[in-house]
Design an enzyme around this catalytic site. Sequence first.
Site, PDB file in Angstrom:
ATOM      1  N   VAL A  49       0.868  -1.176   0.000  1.00 47.01           N
ATOM      2  CA  VAL A  49       0.000   0.000   0.000  1.00 47.01           C
ATOM      3  C   VAL A  49       0.903   1.223   0.000  1.00 47.01           C
ATOM      4  CG1 VAL A  49      -1.819   1.265   1.222  1.00 47.01           C
ATOM      5  CG2 VAL A  49      -1.776  -1.247   1.310  1.00 47.01           C
ATOM      6  N   GLU A  50       0.910   1.949  -1.111  1.00 51.71           N
ATOM      7  CA  GLU A  50       1.732   3.149  -1.241  1.00 51.71           C
ATOM      8  C   GLU A  50       0.911   4.385  -0.887  1.00 51.71           C
ATOM      9  OE1 GLU A  50       4.363   1.277  -4.914  1.00 51.71           O
ATOM     10  OE2 GLU A  50       2.997   2.934  -5.339  1.00 51.71           O
ATOM     11  N   ALA A  53       3.322  10.276   0.020  1.00 49.36           N
ATOM     12  CA  ALA A  53       4.591  10.539   0.706  1.00 49.36           C
ATOM     13  C   ALA A  53       5.561   9.396   0.410  1.00 49.36           C
ATOM     14  CB  ALA A  53       4.372  10.698   2.202  1.00 49.36           C
ATOM     15  N   TYR A  54       5.609   9.004  -0.868  1.00 52.99           N
ATOM     16  CA  TYR A  54       6.449   7.909  -1.332  1.00 52.99           C
ATOM     17  C   TYR A  54       7.877   8.122  -0.873  1.00 52.99           C
ATOM     18  CZ  TYR A  54       8.026   4.375  -4.707  1.00 52.99           C
ATOM     19  OH  TYR A  54       8.547   3.254  -5.286  1.00 52.99           O
ATOM     20  N   CYS A  59       4.758  -2.625   2.994  1.00 52.23           N
ATOM     21  CA  CYS A  59       5.067  -3.798   2.172  1.00 52.23           C
ATOM     22  C   CYS A  59       3.998  -4.873   2.364  1.00 52.23           C
ATOM     23  CB  CYS A  59       6.426  -4.368   2.556  1.00 52.23           C
ATOM     24  SG  CYS A  59       7.817  -3.282   2.223  1.00 52.23           S
ATOM     25  N   GLU A  61       4.466  -8.029   2.891  1.00 51.83           N
ATOM     26  CA  GLU A  61       4.816  -8.911   4.007  1.00 51.83           C
ATOM     27  C   GLU A  61       4.394  -8.296   5.342  1.00 51.83           C
ATOM     28  OE1 GLU A  61       8.255  -9.202   0.970  1.00 51.83           O
ATOM     29  OE2 GLU A  61       6.756  -7.751   1.595  1.00 51.83           O
TER      30      GLU A  61
END
Length: 145
Positions: A49-50, A53-54, A59, A61
């Site tokens: 989930v991006e 504020a990249y 992740c 996992e």
Amino acid sequence: MTDTIGADLAALFEAAAAAKSLAYAPYSDFPVGAALRDEHGRLHAGCNVENAAYPVGTCAEAGAIAAMIAGGGRAITAILIIGNGPNLVTPCGACRQRIREFAAPGTPIHIAGPEGIRQSFTLEALLPDSFGPDNLHRKNMLADA
């Protein structure tokens, strides 16, 4: 798929692939899914989930581990990560450490692409001589497994 990789691994693959299809990756355009089996035999899945504020995202996992904890599990007995592209999509360093918190050195980590399993590792192979709960005199749930 169950004929070629076994029912348990097929279930992990299907859960990870389903999670990958739900990933929110508008910035990298690189969806990833993960599924793990806990000590009770239950499956838990997560996807990356991006956000704007990249690179401050989550992740796949980490999502699967959070789902396991929220579901009452405390130990990973197997995990599968699936991503696209020709290269292996292995866990990042932070996720290797996250997996280490809840898995034994011999825990299998399966890496897949859309076509199926590409390679399998143990946690020890991906994170040798790691620092974990036992270094802090806390027992990992699978330490005696």
